[in-house]
Each structure stands twice: as C-alpha cells, then as structure tokens.
Write an enzyme that holds these catalytic residues in place. Sequence first.
Site, short mmCIF file in Angstrom:
data_model
loop_
_atom_site.label_atom_id
_atom_site.label_comp_id
_atom_site.label_asym_id
_atom_site.label_seq_id
_atom_site.Cartn_x
_atom_site.Cartn_y
_atom_site.Cartn_z
N GLY A 438 0.79 -1.23 0.00
CA GLY A 438 0.00 0.00 0.00
C GLY A 438 0.82 1.27 0.00
O GLY A 438 0.80 2.05 -0.95
N GLU A 490 -0.37 5.95 -1.11
CA GLU A 490 -0.96 6.61 0.06
C GLU A 490 -0.24 7.91 0.45
O GLU A 490 0.02 8.16 1.63
CB GLU A 490 -0.99 5.64 1.25
CG GLU A 490 -1.77 4.37 0.95
CD GLU A 490 -1.74 3.36 2.09
OE1 GLU A 490 -1.07 3.61 3.10
OE2 GLU A 490 -2.42 2.32 1.96
N TYR A 518 7.11 0.63 18.11
CA TYR A 518 8.38 -0.09 18.29
C TYR A 518 9.49 0.87 17.88
O TYR A 518 9.30 1.75 17.05
CB TYR A 518 8.46 -1.37 17.44
CG TYR A 518 8.37 -1.11 15.96
CD1 TYR A 518 9.51 -0.84 15.20
CD2 TYR A 518 7.15 -1.11 15.30
CE1 TYR A 518 9.43 -0.58 13.84
CE2 TYR A 518 7.06 -0.85 13.95
CZ TYR A 518 8.20 -0.59 13.22
OH TYR A 518 8.11 -0.32 11.87
N ARG A 521 9.21 4.04 15.73
CA ARG A 521 7.90 4.08 15.09
C ARG A 521 6.83 4.50 16.08
O ARG A 521 6.64 3.86 17.12
CB ARG A 521 7.57 2.71 14.50
CG ARG A 521 6.15 2.55 13.98
CD ARG A 521 5.90 3.34 12.74
NE ARG A 521 4.57 3.05 12.20
CZ ARG A 521 3.87 3.88 11.46
NH1 ARG A 521 4.36 5.07 11.17
NH2 ARG A 521 2.69 3.54 10.99
N TRP A 567 -6.65 -0.15 16.63
CA TRP A 567 -5.59 0.86 16.59
C TRP A 567 -6.10 2.25 16.96
O TRP A 567 -5.47 3.26 16.66
CB TRP A 567 -4.92 0.88 15.21
CG TRP A 567 -4.03 -0.33 15.01
CD1 TRP A 567 -3.77 -1.31 15.91
CD2 TRP A 567 -3.30 -0.66 13.83
NE1 TRP A 567 -2.91 -2.25 15.37
CE2 TRP A 567 -2.60 -1.87 14.10
CE3 TRP A 567 -3.15 -0.07 12.58
CZ2 TRP A 567 -1.78 -2.48 13.15
CZ3 TRP A 567 -2.33 -0.68 11.64
CH2 TRP A 567 -1.65 -1.86 11.93
N HIS A 647 -4.80 -7.63 4.36
CA HIS A 647 -3.39 -7.73 4.75
C HIS A 647 -3.28 -7.86 6.26
O HIS A 647 -4.01 -7.21 7.01
CB HIS A 647 -2.61 -6.50 4.28
CG HIS A 647 -1.21 -6.44 4.85
ND1 HIS A 647 -0.24 -7.35 4.49
CD2 HIS A 647 -0.65 -5.62 5.76
CE1 HIS A 647 0.87 -7.07 5.16
NE2 HIS A 647 0.65 -6.04 5.93
N HIS A 701 10.81 -3.78 7.56
CA HIS A 701 11.19 -2.99 8.73
C HIS A 701 12.70 -2.94 8.92
O HIS A 701 13.19 -2.40 9.91
CB HIS A 701 10.52 -3.55 9.98
CG HIS A 701 9.05 -3.24 10.04
ND1 HIS A 701 8.09 -4.14 9.63
CD2 HIS A 701 8.39 -2.12 10.41
CE1 HIS A 701 6.90 -3.58 9.77
NE2 HIS A 701 7.05 -2.36 10.23
#
Length: 765
Positions: A438, A490, A518, A521, A567, A647, A701
């Site tokens: 995305g 996006e 994390y 982030r 979230w 996803h 990541h």
Amino acid sequence: MASHIVGYPRMGPKRELKFALESYWDGKSSAEDLQKVAADLRSSIWKQMASAGIKYIPSNTFSYYDQVLDTTAMLGAVPPRYNWTGGEIGFDTYFSMARGNASVPAMEMTKWFDTNYHFIVPELGPDVKFSYSSHKAVHEYKEAKALGIDTVPVFVGPVSYLLLSKPAKGVDKSFSLLSLLDKILPIYQEVVTELKQAGATWVQLDEPLLVMDLDANILKAFTDAYSKLESTLSGLNVIVETYFADITPEAFKTLVSLKGVTGFGFDLVRGSKSLDLIKSGFPKGKYLFAGVVDGRNIWANDLAGSLNTLQALEGIVGKDKLVVSTSCSLLHTAVDLVNETKLDHELKSWFAFAAQKVVEVNALAKALAGQKDEAFFSANAAAQASRKSSPRVTNEAVQKAAAALRGSDHRRATNVSDRLDAQQKKLNLPVLPTTTIGSFPQTIELRRVRREYKANKISEDDYVKAIKEEINKVVKLQEELDVDVLVHGEPERNDMVEYFGEQLSGFAFTVNGWVQSYGSRCVKPPIIFGDVSRPKAMTVFWSSTAQSMTSRPMKGMLTGPVTILNWSFVRNDQPRFETCYQIAMAIKNEVEDLEKAGINVIQIDEAALREGLPLRKSEQAFYLDWAVHSFRITNVGVKDTTQIHTHMCYSNFNDIIQSIIDMDADVITIENSRSDEKLLSVFREGVKYGAGIGPGVYDIHSPRIPSTEEIADRINKMLAVLETNILWVNPDCGLKTRKYTEVKPALQNMVTAAKLLRTKLASAK
C-alpha cells in the site's frame, strides 16, 4: 497511602527519542548525542512523577527499542550471526538485532500480547552462552539516585522472558525454553546483587504470562524460579506485576505463594474478575498494587468508582499494604493532554493521558489517606456526567442499523474459487503476480506538503496538485519495475487509521497524542468517543485518480473495521463489537463507492485482527466471530469480478488460520519473512487454503536489501506447500518507513525473482 506507576511512555511529548534514534541511524549524530537525549528524557520523566507525589517510580522502563530486547542484551543472548564477541553490548549489536544490517537480517518482531506495541523475539537454544552483558538497569538506577530520586528498577521476569522466546534456527521446535531457567537465573541474581549494592530497596519483575491459560508445568516453573531467587532477593522488597487480563485461580494461587516476593500487581481494569480472587484469599502481610487507573486508554478515571473499589480492598489487605497503581505501563497511552490545544473543552474533560493518569493515581492515594481533593473529585464527576449525557456520543440511526447486523451472516454468494476465475478473466494477471502492500516512502517533501496544507500555508489546489504528482511518480516507478497490481502509495495519509478516522463521525483527533509502536515508530491513535458513520466518500477521488494514470489494476486501499478499532482509543461505554459493526458499515459504503468508480481490486487491511484476540481462550471464539463478521460486512455486496484483498502482519496467525479462511477474502497478503516463515508450517501440516495468498518475501522494517536469489528461495519454499495459481509475491508490509534508495532495488529484485520462477514453471510444463 502509597502510589505506583508500572511504566511510563519513552518518546517524550514531542517524540524526542524518535528523532534522536533516526538521526543516529542515519549517521547524522553520535552515540553520545543519542544518549544525552535519552538521559534528558529519563530525568524529566522521573522528576515529573516525583513532583506528582508518586512513591514507587519505575526505572529501567526506558528503552531504545523494547524491553524484551533489553533483557536479551542483559542476558547476552545474542544470536551468532551478529558476530558479537562478548563484553558490554553496544548500539551496533543492539540495533543490528532489532533492525538487521547490510549483511544479516533482524530478529523476528511480534506484538506484545494484545497491544499494538511490538517486541523483538529472543532466539534461544541449548548452546546459548548467557552472560551479564548490559548493565543498563544498574546505570539507570544510579542515574535517578544522583537526581535525588529513589526508583524501582523494572525487569521482564525470567519465566515470561523464556516463554516469549522461540527456539533458534536449527534448534528442534520441541525444545523446552524453560529448560534454560537455571542458566539465566544467575544473571538475574548478579543484576539484583548490584542493585542492592547501589542502594535499591525495591525491584519490579513483570510476569505478564501469568494471565494466560497455563498448565501445571509452567506454573511450577514460576514457583521454582522464585524459590531459586529467594536468597538473592532477601533484603529487597519485590513486586511481581501482572497485567492485560484476569488471572486464573490456579495462577493466582501460584503467584501469591512465590518465595521472596513482597507485593503483587493486578490489572483491575481489564482483569476485573481478579478482584474476586483477591477478596477470597490475599495473603496477609503482602502488598497489593491495585491497578485501577487504565494504562491502555485515554479516558479519565471514574475516581468515585475507583475509590469505592480501593476502600473495599483496604478492608482486606490493610491500609499500609494497599498501593494505588496503573493497570499496566503507561507506554500504551499518549503522553500529556496539556499538549492538545485543538481539542474542545468538553472532549478534553473526558480524557486523561499519561501525565494526567499519574495525577489520578496520586489523587486516589491521597483520598484513601484522608486527604481527598474535593475540587478535583468534583470536576471529575462533572466530566463523567457530561460524557454520559452528551448528544455528541449517540446517533440512534447508527445504533439501530448496527444492531440489525447481528442476525445475518453476510457472506458473498459465490465461492472463492469461482470468484477468482471471474477475476482472472477480467484482470489477466500472470502466474505469481506481484504487488505491494500500500504505502510508499514518506519523503521529507511529502510531509512538508501535508504539514503546510494542514496549517493553511498552501491552498487546496496546490495540495491536490502536489499529491497527484507524488501518485504519478509512484505509479510510473511501479510500471518501470513491472509490478503487476499497483498501489497509489498513500501520499495523502500520514497514518492509515488516523486518515480514515478524520473522515468518520464519532472520532476525535490529537495533535501530539503519539504512542510508541516499536523503536522509533510512533502512531497517533484516533479517539472513538461516539457512534460512527461515514458522511462522505473518503478515498474514491484518490483511487480513481491513480487508476486513470495506468492501464494496470490499481488497488483501492482501505483499513478494515477491526484494525481501525484495535488501533484507536476506543470508547469504553459500550461493547467493542458494537463499535466495530458501526465502523464496518462505514467501510462497506466506501467499498461499494470504489467499485462504482471502476476500482476492480480493493484491499481492506486487517493488520490488527490477531492483535485483538483476547488472552484467555474462553473469550477468543466470541471475539473471532464478531471480528470476522465485521470484515465480511464490508464487502458482502460487491460483484464476483471485484477482487477483495486483505493484509495482516507481525503476529502469530497459525492458531487462527481457520478464522482467516472464514473471512472469505479473495487474496490475503501476510507477514512471513521476519518470522522465519513459520506461517508456511500450517500449510505443511495439511491446512487447505483455496484463496489467493501472498506470504511476504522480504522484511520491510529493516534497511537491508534482499537479493534476487534470496527472494526466489523464499518463493520456492512457498511453492512447496501452496498451489502455484493462488500464490502472490509481495513484501511483508507497507514501504512507508523505508527510503527510495532501499525500496527501488528491493522491489526490482522481488519482481526479477518472480519472473525467473515464472520462466522455470513454464519450462517445466
């Protein structure tokens, strides 16, 4: 009456640590610069809690990445591939384990219980040589003491640490991680001994695994571990902290019988049933750390209700043994409501961020001690009443529509194999089609454009022009790389959940309500305070614009209802499933508008489906039922030729694979590479999956760029257990956190690997 904080946010109100970490990783600052920012943040946090009157202030909860990785460093449990040669573990080794480096991949990352926080999974085996290799806990204790603040050093407890680990590569999967207990306990003893020498009088051992469904052998491991630590713990006060759920009667009995332990912490917000266990048999002379202030949400505490609970507990454990606490670490909530200048007064009165929760904890402790702040309690009661009666909260039409959803199954009429055939005729994709998840990199220029538009420094026309240019750049890049199903990147979204929440009714938004996910982030969860509906289309313009730039299929990109729910900071005045159904109806409207606009592939991300799974097995079936149902609601009305993707990432999905199948998506892309491809084991064990599936072929990541050969090898492993005609090739997750210098070669290698295998498959026929 004493007060206690389980843990505190690390980033700071302006995300100081985030920017310091990224500057260090980019080579723009030194280790000394990073350490100074961290020390300043720790000092500020400790002083804030001390000035608020908190007695038991935590230390060693500050982390450069996560607390489990810190424990791995403390124990010297570094996998051999990082070529660590002993001594104190430095940043190079520490961050290589977390992020990988040019030559070796990172360790697996997964979710911390049922939160959106992540941790680096330890890799252990019989040959690991444990050694005391990070003195961080002692250094931070001494650092606070030099400021005149006596803290409670906090550790991940030894049993929880082992059970959160996994057998290292090459180690038999049946290897007993608890067999390593006797090897790691001496290091815990060394750390505790050093802390005692430094003057520590309390330590806190977090054992959150105790809230899980545990068998007798695991419970015995807790008993054995603390028996062996007893002599070392002598002379110290020791808290064993649990959180996130109710504790079982068997685990409660084990916990309160642990040797050498002074006090026990319980989450009395998510674990309200634990109250009954406490009332029926709490040991005399022990401290009860009562977690009545919610560490995972932003709602102001019902002080009157909490005070009633605490007064009842006071009669059981005694005034001098009851400690008012947060339910868990405040790591999971935003930092300080003071930084929110754009929230209106009414909404703001309903909220409490970490700094305000510290004040709430102390206000409750003082009230128990006979020093009740009547004005503070009165203002809190008024805010509670305001929230219950506000017309902003309830929309009767939405409530009625959501209630009506419960009586139907909401399934697409045609089975998935027939739908895939119809979609293939329309899309004409090659074998092993390639796509991405995305997002594309969020450049400095792109962030500047969004920031200036929000600040009214550029016009809407200029903003739209800039975003269109960014989309066109991403589309052209994907065409050059020869990706089969494209995304628009996006560019209009800083955060996917925040983006959708901004366009839905019933949501509120913060300016600085950042929460660490994390490392560096951070996410800024929206706040769901009322009934949810969609006033207008949210993504149709941008998706249609992107599709007009290419003849290849362009995915419409949406976030699913369960992920938006998990979230966000969710309202706590109605069941979560009711809120989820409301969001599902809003996403359904958007899906149908995308289809009408000619978007033939629509991805509805449910990255957080597994994350929301209750920790107790008895509660899981109900959650999975309404979560899966919510997803099906979103796309039940589309044509067979419209391909629905979803996803998921960074959780263990193997135990819910049947629920994933039951979602009835046409294609699922799912994290696979960083977890050492354990997803594939479910298919090796005979699970039949007939829909399209794209287990991620490389870890996004990490800055590391995988080779074509490495990716081809991963695809071959997938082909060994999955049918060729259902397999997709894609990265593990979105590319937002990466740079274009990393994205371009990685995607090029991915597409090349897919083409190589297509050629081999064709020649083998």
